[in-house]
Design an enzyme around this catalytic site. Structure first.
Site, PDB file in Angstrom:
ATOM      1  N   LYS A 162      49.972  49.195  40.587  1.00  0.00           N
ATOM      2  CA  LYS A 162      48.839  49.341  41.045  1.00  0.00           C
ATOM      3  C   LYS A 162      48.779  48.856  42.411  1.00  0.00           C
ATOM      4  O   LYS A 162      49.874  47.987  42.894  1.00  0.00           O
ATOM      5  CB  LYS A 162      47.837  48.876  40.509  1.00  0.00           C
TER       6      LYS A 162
ATOM      7  N   ASP B 250      49.607  48.788  34.317  1.00  0.00           N
ATOM      8  CA  ASP B 250      48.203  47.972  34.393  1.00  0.00           C
ATOM      9  C   ASP B 250      48.498  46.723  33.475  1.00  0.00           C
ATOM     10  O   ASP B 250      48.335  46.876  32.082  1.00  0.00           O
ATOM     11  CB  ASP B 250      47.024  48.842  33.732  1.00  0.00           C
ATOM     12  N   HIS B 251      48.651  45.568  34.124  1.00  0.00           N
ATOM     13  CA  HIS B 251      49.122  44.565  33.345  1.00  0.00           C
ATOM     14  C   HIS B 251      48.178  43.913  31.989  1.00  0.00           C
ATOM     15  O   HIS B 251      48.529  43.331  31.495  1.00  0.00           O
ATOM     16  CB  HIS B 251      49.627  43.326  34.108  1.00  0.00           C
TER      17      HIS B 251
ATOM     18  N   LYS C 205      48.509  42.662  27.580  1.00  0.00           N
ATOM     19  CA  LYS C 205      48.053  41.328  27.052  1.00  0.00           C
ATOM     20  C   LYS C 205      47.843  41.405  25.548  1.00  0.00           C
ATOM     21  O   LYS C 205      47.520  42.639  25.172  1.00  0.00           O
ATOM     22  CB  LYS C 205      46.851  40.864  27.756  1.00  0.00           C
TER      23      LYS C 205
ATOM     24  N   GLU D  87      36.498  34.980  37.859  1.00  0.00           N
ATOM     25  CA  GLU D  87      37.518  33.921  38.705  1.00  0.00           C
ATOM     26  C   GLU D  87      36.873  33.177  39.378  1.00  0.00           C
ATOM     27  O   GLU D  87      36.046  33.488  40.289  1.00  0.00           O
ATOM     28  CB  GLU D  87      38.514  34.995  39.575  1.00  0.00           C
TER      29      GLU D  87
ATOM     30  N   ASP E 236      39.488  47.000  43.055  1.00  0.00           N
ATOM     31  CA  ASP E 236      40.413  46.056  42.788  1.00  0.00           C
ATOM     32  C   ASP E 236      40.737  45.873  41.504  1.00  0.00           C
ATOM     33  O   ASP E 236      41.881  45.630  40.375  1.00  0.00           O
ATOM     34  CB  ASP E 236      40.433  44.735  43.303  1.00  0.00           C
TER      35      ASP E 236
ATOM     36  N   HIS F 144      41.634  47.727  35.448  1.00  0.00           N
ATOM     37  CA  HIS F 144      41.467  46.903  34.346  1.00  0.00           C
ATOM     38  C   HIS F 144      40.311  47.040  33.391  1.00  0.00           C
ATOM     39  O   HIS F 144      40.396  47.112  32.351  1.00  0.00           O
ATOM     40  CB  HIS F 144      41.611  45.376  35.049  1.00  0.00           C
TER      41      HIS F 144
ATOM     42  N   LYS G 219      34.672  37.044  41.994  1.00  0.00           N
ATOM     43  CA  LYS G 219      35.403  35.977  42.455  1.00  0.00           C
ATOM     44  C   LYS G 219      34.490  35.029  42.823  1.00  0.00           C
ATOM     45  O   LYS G 219      33.342  35.016  43.070  1.00  0.00           O
ATOM     46  CB  LYS G 219      36.109  36.456  43.854  1.00  0.00           C
TER      47      LYS G 219
END
Lengths: 513, 351
Positions: free
Chosen positions: A172, A201-202, A206, A240, A259, A264, A364
Site C-alpha cells: 500500500k 494489507d498487513h 493479524k 495512535e 492512510d 485497514h 494520531k
C-alpha cells in the site's frame, strides 16, 4: 489451484499440516534497501525458516539501486534480523538462510538491469531447483510500479514457464484516489493476471483480524444475533499516541482518511459486516467483502458535513510529555489542512445492517494506542430490571492490537439483599490463554503468497470500490466551495468535541478504551 | 524402598473434601496481581515420589506455554497405609506482554495403598467444568484397564517408547476402546517424537521433481539410538502406510514390502549411538534423500541427490526429545491421528 494439486501429490503430507504449503520459488524484492525489507520482510522469511515452513528450494533476490555485494547485503540483513526477528537468531540456521539471499544492483528504469535479473533468476532456478516460480515484491513507492512492471514485462519475467507461476505483491498505498487506483490496477493487470496479484494489507495478517471470521462462523451463538434486530451499532477505532514522526511529507499528501480508513478500517468493517461465504476460498471470501463495500451508503457533500468529522492535533501532551502541533512537525506545512483524525458515521445498506450505524474513528496523538471493534447490542426491553433505569447494553469487543483478544460485557447482580446491577466483563486474551507468540502479519502473508492463497489480500474491485466511497468524502473536503471545517483537538485528547457530538446526536457515545 | 514424597513443591496440603473451597481461596488471594487461565484439564498419572517431583517440574514448564488446570495423580500401591493426600498450588509467570502474571492451578493427589480404585472418582470431582480432559498416563497401563477412568478422557497421551511389552499394552488399549469409548483420541508421544523428522522428509517431497524418488523407492535405512527402536518402527509404519506398501517379509530390522505395481521396498533398521532417530536414508532408482540429525544443534541436515547429478541441501528444525516440548507439540497439533493409527497397524507386529 497448483497448491492443492501439489499437496495431494505428496503422499507424505497427510496429517502434517492443514494449510497450503509454500512452493519452491524465488522472492524478488524491489526496493530491497528500504526499511521494510530490513525490519519486516527478511525477519519474516527467517522466522518462517525457523518454524520449518520455508520450502527447501527458495531464494531471495534484493533488487535496489545502491552499491552492495551479496555478502554486504547479507551482513546488513543479519544485523537487522538480530534486532527485529521475534525469535532472535540461530547462528546455524542463519548461516544456511543467508546463502539463499542475493543482491542485484540496478536502477528501476534500467532495462539492462532486468535482463541481467532474468539471467540470474534462470541460473538460480537451475542451481537451487526453484522451478521458475517467482514472487515479485514491490516494496517501492506507487510511482515506481509502472516502470518496474513495464520492464519486467519487457524481459518476459511476468510470463511463467510451463508449469511455473509468477506472482506480484503490491504494498500500500494502492492509489490515492479512484482514478489513480484504476490506473495502477490497469498497469499491474496489464502485466500480471488479477489472480497473480497480491495487494498486501498487513492488518489482514493479524491473528485477531483472522479470528473475526472464526468468531462469527465457527460459533453458533453469535451469527443469529449478528444483524439489525439485535445490534444497535458498531464502533471501529484505531488510535495512535504517535504523531507523524518522520512521515510528514507522505502524511501531508495522504491524511488519516486515505492512510488508514480506505484500507485497514474498511477491511475490518468488511470482516464484521460480510455475509458467510459459501466456502473459504480466496474469491468466495473476497466476493462477500466487496459486497459490503458496495453497500456502503455513498455520501453527498451535505452528508459528509453531517456524518464525517475531520480533525488535526494542536499542542498538547502524550504520555506526560509535551508535544507540538501537527503544523509544527518536521516537513509539514504550517498552514496544513491535512486531517490527523477522522470520525465517520457509515451505513451498510443491506438487509442485515438496515439502520445500524458503523462509527469509525482513527487518529494520531490520542491518549493511548489500540485498534478494536466494538459490537454494541441493543438494550434489554424496558421491563423488569430495565424499567426504572436502563442498564448498559452488552458489548462484544474484538481487540486487534495490542493485547489481542475478545471481551464481552454483560450485566450481573451485585451481591446483596437489594437488586443492584453492575456491568462485568468476560475477557479472553490471546497472550494469556495461548503461550505461543502469534506469527507476525508479514510471516502469514508471505507464506500465503508463496502458497498461492490470496484470501488475506485485497482484490482490485475491493480496492476500487473503497476508493469510490472515500473519494466522495475527499471531494467534499477539498473540491466543494464550502467544505466542512477542519476541527482541532489537543494532542493527548480523544479527538475533537465534534466527533463526540457525532454520536451524541444519535444518543450514543464513543466507547472508553 | 524408594524415597519419601517431598511435598514442598506440591503447595498447600488440603483436605480432599475441601479442595474446591481451597482453590477458590487461592484465587481470591492471587486475584489482585494475577489472571487465572485454563484451556484444558491436563491430568498426569505417575508412580512413586520421584515421578511426582519430576512431573511437578514439568507441569511448571508446561503451564508457561499452555494454560490448563493441571491435575497430578501419583500412586504408590505398595504403601502400607491406605490414604489419599491432596495439595493445591499455582504456577505463575509473566504474560507475553509482560504486564501481568498468568497463573494456572495445579491440584495434586497421592493415592497410597489400596486407594487406586478411587482415582476416577477423585479426578471427575476435580475437573474444571466444560473443558476437555487430556490424560497423560506415564508408564504401563494396568490390566485390566479402568474403563470408568477413561470414559471422560478426550485425549489419552502415553509414550509407547517406555513400554517393555508394547504389543500387550496396545492390546489393552484396543480392549478399552472396543468397550465403546470411541471419542478417545490416542496420542503416542513416541509418534510425536518423530513429528519434525516426518515434516522434514515430507517437505522435501513438496517439490514435484522429487516425487519421482518416492515412485521408484527401493531401500529405506533408519538409524536409531538404543531405546528408540519403537520410534523407528513407527517411522517404518508411516512410510509404508502413506506409500501404500504391503508387507511381504517381516524379518526383524530387515523387512521387505511390496509397492503398488509389485516393486520390492526394503526397510533396514540399524542401532547406533546418537539421539532418537539420527539418520534416515531413502534410496531409489532415480536418486536418494538423506536426513541426518545435526549432533551439535537442533536441526536435520537434508540432502536430496538426483541421478542426473543435482544435489540440494536444506536445514530444518529437528524439535526436542524432552517431555515438555513433546507434550506441547502434541497438544498444539491436535487432530484425530488417523495417520498414526495406520502407521501403528503396520508397525505393531514388529514390536
Amino acid at each position: 489451484m497448483t497448491t492443492h494439486h501439489d499437496r495431494a501429490a505428496n503422499p507424505l503430507r497427510e496429517g502434517l499440516s492443514n494449510r497450503p504449503m509454500p512452493q519452491p520459488c524465488t522472492v524478488v524484492i524491489f526496493g530491497a534497501s528500504g526499511d521494510l525489507t530490513y525490519r519486516k520482510l527478511i525477519p519474516a522469511l527467517y522466522n518462517i525458516a525457523s518454524d520449518g515452513d520455508l520450502p527447501a528450494a527458495l531464494s531471495v533476490v534484493g533488487f535496489a539501486r545502491r552499491e552492495k555485494t551479496d555478502d554486504s547485503f547479507r551482513n546488513e540483513l543479519e544485523e537487522a534480523t538480530r534486532k527485529f526477528s521475534r525469535q532472535g537468531i540461530n547462528e546455524e540456521l542463519w548461516g544456511s538462510f543467508r546463502e539463499r539471499i542475493f543482491y542485484h544492483k540496478s536502477e528501476f528504469g534500467d532495462l539492462e538491469g532486468y535482463e541481467r535479473l532474468a539471467q540470474r533468476l534462470n541460473a538460480l532456478d537451475s542451481a537451487r531447483n526453484t522451478r521458475g516460480n517467482r514472487l515479485f515484491y514491490l516494496s517501492v513507492a506507487p510511482s515506481e510500479f509502472g516502470g518496474i512492471l513495464e520492464k519486467l514485462a519487457a524481459v518476459g519475467l511476468n510470463n511463467p514457464a510451463e508449469g511455473s507461476w509468477t506472482r506480484v505483491i503490491v504494498e500500500k498505498p494502492f492509489g490515492t484516489d479512484l482514478p489513480s487506483a484504476q490506473t495502477l490496477n490497469s498497469v499491474v493487470n496489464h502485466v500480471f493476471r488479477e489472480e497473480d496479484t497480491y495487494r498486501i494489507d498487513h492488518y489482514l495478517g493479524k491473528e485477531t483480524a483472522q479470528n473475526i471470521m472464526v468468531l462469527r462462523f465457527a460459533n453458533a451463538i453469535f451469527e443469529p444475533l449478528w444483524n439489525h434486530r439485535y445490534i444497535d451499532h458498531v464502533q471501529i477505532t484505531a488510535a495512535e499516541p504517535l504523531g507523524v514522526e518522520a512521515r510528514g511529507p507522505y502524511y501531508e499528501s495522504s491524511g488519516a482518511l486515505r492512510d488508514m480508513v480506505q484500507n485497514h478500517l474498511l477491511q475490518l468493517l468488511c470482516l464484521v459486516a460480510m455475509e458467510p461465504p459459501t466456502d473459504l476460498t480466496a474469491d468466495s471470501v473476497r466476493d462477500e467483502k466487496v459486497k459490503v463495500v458496495r453497500a456502503l451508503r455513498p455520501m453527498k457533500p451535505e452528508d459528509v458535513a453531517h456524518n464525517v468529522v475531520r480533525g488535526q492535533y494542536t499542542n498538547g501532551a502524550v504520555n506526560g510529555r509535551e508535544v507540538t502541533s501537527y503544523r509544527a512537525e518536521d516537513r509539514v506545512s504550517p498552514e496544513s489542512m491535512t486531517e490527523t483524525y477522522v470520525a465517520l458515521r457509515l451505513h451498510v445498506d443491506n438487509w442485515r445492517w438496515a439502520d445500524v450505524p458503523f462509527y469509525v474513528r482513527v487518529g494520531k496523538r490520542l491518549p493511548k494506542g489500540g485498534t478494536e471493534i466494538a459490537i454494541h447490542f441493543k438494550a434489554a426491553p424496558g421491563v423488569l430490571f430495565n424499567r426504572d433505569s436502563a442498564v448498559g447494553p452488552n458489548v462484544l469487543v474484538i481487540r486487534i492490537q495490542p493485547d489481542e483478544g475478545i471481551s464481552l460485557r454483560i450485566q450481573a447482580k451485585r451481591p446483596g439483599a437489594s437488586v443492584k446491577i453492575e456491568p462485568v466483563k468476560m475477557d479472553f486474551h490471546y497472550g494469556t490463554s495461548f503461550g505461543k507468540a502469534s506469527p507476525e502479519a508479514y510471516e502469514r502473508l508471505l507464506l500465503d503468497a508463496m502458497s498461492g492463497d490470496a484470501t488475506l489480500f485485497a482484490r482490485s474491485d475491493e480496492v476500487e470500490c473503497a476508493w469510490r466511497f472515500i473519494d466522495l468524502i475527499e471531494q467534499a473536503w477539498h473540491a466543494h466551495p464550502s467544505p466542512p471545517p477542519l476541527c482541532q483537538y489537543p494532542a493527548g485528547s480523544w479527538g475533537p468535541a465534534e466527533a463526540d457530538a457525532l454520536l451524541e446526536r444519535d444518543g450514543r457515545a464513543w466507547r472508553r478504551m | 524402598m524408594g524415597s519419601s514424597l517431598d511435598t514442598q513443591a506440591l503447595g498447600f496440603p488440603v483436605e480432599l473434601s475441601q479442595l474446591g473451597r481451597e482453590i477458590k481461596k487461592l484465587w481470591e488471594r492471587e486475584s489482585q496481581t494475577s489472571t487465572r487461565a485454563s484451556l484444558i484439564n491436563f491430568a498426569v498419572f505417575c508412580r512413586g515420589p520421584e515421578a511426582m517431583q519430576a512431573s511437578t517440574d514439568l507441569l511448571m514448564e508446561f503451564t508457561r506455554h499452555h494454560a490448563c488446570r493441571a491435575i497430578l495423580i501419583g500412586a504408590e500401591p505398595d504403601s502400607s497405609q491406605d490414604q489419599i493426600r491432596a495439595w493445591i498450588n499455582a504456577h505463575c509467570h509473566l504474560s507475553r506482554a509482560g504486564a501481568k502474571q498468568v497463573c494456572c492451578e495445579q491440584v495434586s493427589f497421592y493415592f497410597e495403598g489400596r486407594t487406586g480404585n478411587r482415582i476416577a472418582n477423585v479426578l471427575y470431582a476435580n475437573l474444571d467444568s466444560d473443558l476437555p480432559l487430556y490424560l497423560w498416563w506415564q508408564g504401563d497401563f494396568p490390566a485390566p484397564i479402568d474403563v470408568q477412568l477413561w470414559a471422560w478422557v478426550d485425549r489419552l497421551i502415553f509414550d509407547s517408547q517406555s513400554w517393555a511389552q508394547p504389543r500387550q499394552q496396545f492390546s489393552l488399549i484396543r480392549e478399552a476402546l472396543s468397550s465403546g469409548h470411541s471419542r478417545l483420541v490416542l496420542c503416542d508421544l513416541n509418534w510425536t517424537r518423530s513429528l519434525h523428522l516426518r515434516q522434514a522428509i515430507a517437505q522435501m517431497f513438496d517439490c514435484p521433481e522429487n516425487l519421482t524418488l518416492l515412485a521408484s523407492l527401493n531401500t529405506v535405512t533408519i538409524s536409531h539410538a538404543p531405546g528408540f527402536h519403537s520410534t523407528a518402527l513407527l517411522l517404518v509404519g508411516w512410510l509404508a502406510a502413506q506409500l501404500k506398501l504391503e508387507l511381504h517379509d517381516s524379518r526383524p530390522d530387515n523387512s521387505q514390502f511390496t509397492a503398488p505395481g509389485g516393486r520390492p521396498v526394503r526397510f533396514v533398521l540399524k542401532q547406533e549411538s546418537g539421539r532418537s532417530i539420527s539418520r534416515c536414508e531413502l534410496h531409489s532408482d532415480t536418486g536418494s534423500l538423506l536426513c541426518q540429525r545435526d549432533t551439535a544443534g537442533d536441526f536435520f541436515r537434508m540432502e536430496i541427490r538426483h541421478q542426473h547429478g543435482d544435489v540440494h541441501h536444506h536445514l530444518l528444525p529437528s524439535g526436542s526429545n524432552a517431555a515438555a516440548p513433546l507434550l506441547l507439540e502434541e497438544i498444539a497439533g491436535g487432530g484425530p491421528h488417523r495417520v498414526y493409527l495406520r502407521a501403528l497397524a503396520i508397525a505393531e507386529p514388529f514390536f
